[in-house]
Design a protein around this motif. Structure first.
Motif, PDB file in Angstrom:
ATOM      1  N   GLU A 437       0.838  -1.138  -0.057  1.00 19.52           N
ATOM      2  CA  GLU A 437      -0.004   0.010  -0.007  1.00 19.52           C
ATOM      3  C   GLU A 437       0.701   1.241   0.129  1.00 19.52           C
ATOM      4  O   GLU A 437       1.800   1.474   0.847  1.00 19.52           O
ATOM      5  CB  GLU A 437      -0.879  -0.061   1.262  1.00 19.52           C
ATOM      6  N   GLY A 438       0.538   1.873  -1.113  1.00 16.85           N
ATOM      7  CA  GLY A 438       1.351   3.477  -1.039  1.00 16.85           C
ATOM      8  C   GLY A 438       2.797   3.307  -1.600  1.00 16.85           C
ATOM      9  O   GLY A 438       3.430   4.393  -1.710  1.00 16.85           O
ATOM     10  N   ALA A 439       3.038   2.255  -2.262  1.00 20.59           N
ATOM     11  CA  ALA A 439       4.627   1.988  -2.610  1.00 20.59           C
ATOM     12  C   ALA A 439       4.809   2.678  -4.069  1.00 20.59           C
ATOM     13  O   ALA A 439       5.866   3.269  -4.299  1.00 20.59           O
ATOM     14  CB  ALA A 439       4.732   0.505  -2.687  1.00 20.59           C
ATOM     15  N   TRP A 440       3.681   2.790  -4.935  1.00 20.56           N
ATOM     16  CA  TRP A 440       3.990   3.269  -6.198  1.00 20.56           C
ATOM     17  C   TRP A 440       4.129   4.680  -6.234  1.00 20.56           C
ATOM     18  O   TRP A 440       5.078   5.145  -6.963  1.00 20.56           O
ATOM     19  CB  TRP A 440       2.875   2.558  -7.134  1.00 20.56           C
ATOM     20  N   PRO A 441       3.624   5.520  -5.568  1.00 27.81           N
ATOM     21  CA  PRO A 441       3.724   7.001  -5.503  1.00 27.81           C
ATOM     22  C   PRO A 441       4.939   7.131  -4.808  1.00 27.81           C
ATOM     23  O   PRO A 441       5.745   8.085  -5.396  1.00 27.81           O
ATOM     24  CB  PRO A 441       2.460   7.530  -4.630  1.00 27.81           C
ATOM     25  N   VAL A 442       5.312   6.416  -3.980  1.00 28.72           N
ATOM     26  CA  VAL A 442       6.847   6.763  -3.125  1.00 28.72           C
ATOM     27  C   VAL A 442       7.878   6.458  -4.207  1.00 28.72           C
ATOM     28  O   VAL A 442       8.906   7.065  -4.539  1.00 28.72           O
ATOM     29  CB  VAL A 442       6.944   6.064  -1.900  1.00 28.72           C
ATOM     30  N   PHE A 443       7.656   5.481  -4.976  1.00 33.85           N
ATOM     31  CA  PHE A 443       8.656   4.860  -5.997  1.00 33.85           C
ATOM     32  C   PHE A 443       8.858   5.805  -7.008  1.00 33.85           C
ATOM     33  O   PHE A 443       9.697   6.263  -7.649  1.00 33.85           O
ATOM     34  CB  PHE A 443       8.243   3.579  -6.351  1.00 33.85           C
ATOM     35  N   ARG A 444       7.586   6.169  -7.636  1.00 34.65           N
ATOM     36  CA  ARG A 444       7.747   7.476  -8.768  1.00 34.65           C
ATOM     37  C   ARG A 444       8.400   8.349  -8.289  1.00 34.65           C
ATOM     38  O   ARG A 444       9.352   9.031  -9.137  1.00 34.65           O
ATOM     39  CB  ARG A 444       6.473   7.536  -9.186  1.00 34.65           C
ATOM     40  N   GLU A 445       8.279   8.975  -6.996  1.00 30.33           N
ATOM     41  CA  GLU A 445       8.867  10.169  -6.584  1.00 30.33           C
ATOM     42  C   GLU A 445      10.421   9.872  -6.443  1.00 30.33           C
ATOM     43  O   GLU A 445      11.401  10.983  -6.492  1.00 30.33           O
ATOM     44  CB  GLU A 445       8.093  10.441  -5.131  1.00 30.33           C
ATOM     45  N   GLU A 446      10.832   8.786  -5.897  1.00 30.02           N
ATOM     46  CA  GLU A 446      11.991   8.407  -5.890  1.00 30.02           C
ATOM     47  C   GLU A 446      12.937   8.508  -7.086  1.00 30.02           C
ATOM     48  O   GLU A 446      14.113   8.754  -7.248  1.00 30.02           O
ATOM     49  CB  GLU A 446      12.358   6.854  -5.247  1.00 30.02           C
ATOM     50  N   LEU A 447      12.267   7.659  -8.205  1.00 23.70           N
ATOM     51  CA  LEU A 447      12.969   7.873  -9.510  1.00 23.70           C
ATOM     52  C   LEU A 447      12.794   9.353 -10.212  1.00 23.70           C
ATOM     53  O   LEU A 447      13.736   9.702 -10.858  1.00 23.70           O
ATOM     54  CB  LEU A 447      11.982   6.970 -10.383  1.00 23.70           C
ATOM     55  N   ARG A 448      12.115  10.088  -9.825  1.00 21.98           N
ATOM     56  CA  ARG A 448      11.936  11.456 -10.080  1.00 21.98           C
ATOM     57  C   ARG A 448      13.131  12.496  -9.746  1.00 21.98           C
ATOM     58  O   ARG A 448      13.756  12.973 -10.623  1.00 21.98           O
ATOM     59  CB  ARG A 448      10.871  12.127 -10.076  1.00 21.98           C
TER      60      ARG A 448
END
Length: 502
Positions: A437-448
């Motif tokens: 839960e909530g992993a993909w928004p965090v992951f996208r922000e990390e890659l950005r």
């Protein structure tokens, strides 16, 4: 002191009554030196049985994960915030402490600690068995435990990972409860839980001993306080909400049985059969005594039952889960063999020793294709990046980060957190919508914020391949190009135009 078990039935055929030198006695009353003779033997056995663990840099992805976590913590990472895993903090802290003292280029110090953990477990089992059934039973319990302790796939039995450091805590909990030291027993249960959640299963036999002894209410409070204080301290030292989520509430999809049911069931049966082969010397006497006599060891059966429930919990049946069964099995074997004729003890030790030799040879000689593959990937990454570059390994082998000496581009060190591909699950519940839960928004922000210099697609046809994960597929299509292939893995480098814009 708890009452000793009821003596075996004298009329039962095939049983014997322990002689005077084997009667229950306090440890201080031994007529001959006991520990000075036994400890060197146990230490030698612990070293010999763990020899394969020193073969190569590491044994399993769990060791790799812990090594990468420890490096991230050393560089300012925060557990359950910028460094995450579905495990409690004790073993990551152990790795981090080892790296702080001895450097992070080798797992040798941690492997030595694993040897010490197995030796400590054996010593505690000796003390438990000796207190109940005498000197001979103590020796039998310690030797049998070390002989069966490697009775699994070497990747499971030899890794210096969570279960190995959990076992001495579970044995210590039983040792303290047997001596009515309830505060210490609770603390030991807490340490077992903080090494791995399933270590908390030892609370079942500990609570039984508390209840059976008719302990007053203050002893129950001591047990509760001993259990609660270390867990609360660990939560406060990390972050309470993150600790609760990552160790308890955030693993619902991971623990589901849905997806690859047949594959998981076969794995469980195979690992159970491997363990049964390792325990071929001790299962027959335990079954025989169970049928014809009382052992007076209900708490040991509860310990075994709680450990079996812990193996079942999560429905993955990995081989290293079965390590939790070995301490109660060794004690039950000692309980059975001290009733049976002496030749049965000799037979049990010989059969267990022969099985141990087979597993030892397996560990020393078995090929390591996945480790070799990870090493080749790491070499390729080092050739295409600098020491300060971040990289992303899209796969299930986080040890590649440690081998490459490169920082991860994300707190999610395996694709499993982002796709629910865990332990070989390849059914319908794999994909972005099944992520933590909530992993993909965090992951996208990390890659950005910190785009990786390289992305290594190590899916090799698995269900979490980028062509089945739209968000990652878009990232690769817009900003990366394939520059190398390594045994089915594809290495992507950032496009020059994207690097200039950044």
């Amino acid at each position: 002191m708890l009452a000793p078990p009821s003596p075996p039935l004298r009329s039962a055929p095939g049983l014997r009554v322990p002689g005077p030198r084997e009667e229950h006695a306090c440890e201080g009353g031994a007529r001959e030196p006991y520990w000075p003779r036994l400890l060197p033997l146990l230490a030698a056995l612990a070293c010999v049985t763990r020899l394969p663990s020193f073969r190569g840099p590491l044994w399993s992805p769990d060791e790799g994960y812990l090594a990468v976590q420890a490096r991230m913590l050393a560089h300012g990472g925060e557990l359950y915030e910028t460094v995450v895993d579905r495990k409690p903090p004790l073993v990551p802290w152990l790795y981090a402490g080892s790296f702080a003292l001895f450097g992070d280029d080798s797992l040798l110090p941690v492997k030595l600690l694993a040897v010490a953990a197995q030796l400590l477990t054996a010593v505690l089992l000796v003390s438990l068995a000796r207190r109940r059934w005498g000197d001979g039973a103590g020796r039998t319990a310690g030797v049998l435990y070390l002989l069966i302790s490697i009775g699994l796939n070497p990747e499971d039995a030899q890794a210096a990972a969570f279960e190995v450091f959990m076992l001495p805590c579970t044995a210590a909990a039983m040792w303290c409860a047997d001596r009515r030291r309830w505060g210490a027993a609770g603390a030991a249960v807490a340490c077992a839980f903080l090494a791995k959640q399933t270590g908390g299963a030892v609370l079942l036999p500990v609570a039984w001993l508390l209840w059976r002894g008719g302990a007053p209410r203050r002893d129950a409070w001591r047990l509760t306080a001993g259990l609660g204080a270390p867990v609360l301290a660990a939560a406060l030292l990390t972050t309470p909400s993150g600790f609760l989520f990552w160790t308890v509430t955030g693993s619902g999809a991971y623990a589901s049985f849905t997806g690859s049911e047949l594959h998981v069931l076969v794995r469980g049966l195979v690992n159970a059969a491997v363990l049964a082969a390792a325990c071929a010397g001790i299962v027959p006497p335990v079954v025989r005594v169970l049928r014809i006599a009382r052992t007076g060891a209900a708490e040991l059966w509860l310990w075994l039952a709680g450990s079996a429930a812990a193996v079942l919990l999560g429905f993955h049946f990995f081989g290293h889960y079965y390590l939790q069964l070995m301490p109660p099995l060794a004690l039950l074997a000692a309980a059975a063999l001290q009733i049976l004729p002496r030749e049965r003890t000799v037979r049990a030790v010989v059969v267990s020793g022969c099985a141990c030799v087979v597993f030892l040879a397996w560990g020393l000689l078995a090929p390591r294709p996945e480790l070799a593959h990870a090493a080749r990937l790491a070499q390729t990454v080092r050739a295409h990046t600098g020491p300060g570059d971040r990289v992303l390994f899209w796969g299930m082998h986080p040890e590649a980060y440690w081998l490459a000496g490169r920082a991860p581009a994300s707190r999610y060190l395996t694709a499993g957190f982002l796709t629910n591909y865990s332990g070989g699950r390849n059914g319908p519940q794999v994909g972005e919508k099944y992520a933590v839960e909530g992993a993909w928004p965090v992951f996208r922000e990390e890659l950005r914020r910190h785009p990786p210099a390289l992305v290594v697609d190590d899916s090799r046809g698995k269900p979490y391949a980028p062509d089945r994960v739209p968000s990652l597929r878009r990232v690769l299509a817009v900003g990366y190009e394939a520059v190398a292939r390594v045994e089915g893995a594809v290495v992507y480098a950032r496009l020059p135009s994207v690097r200039q814009q950044a």
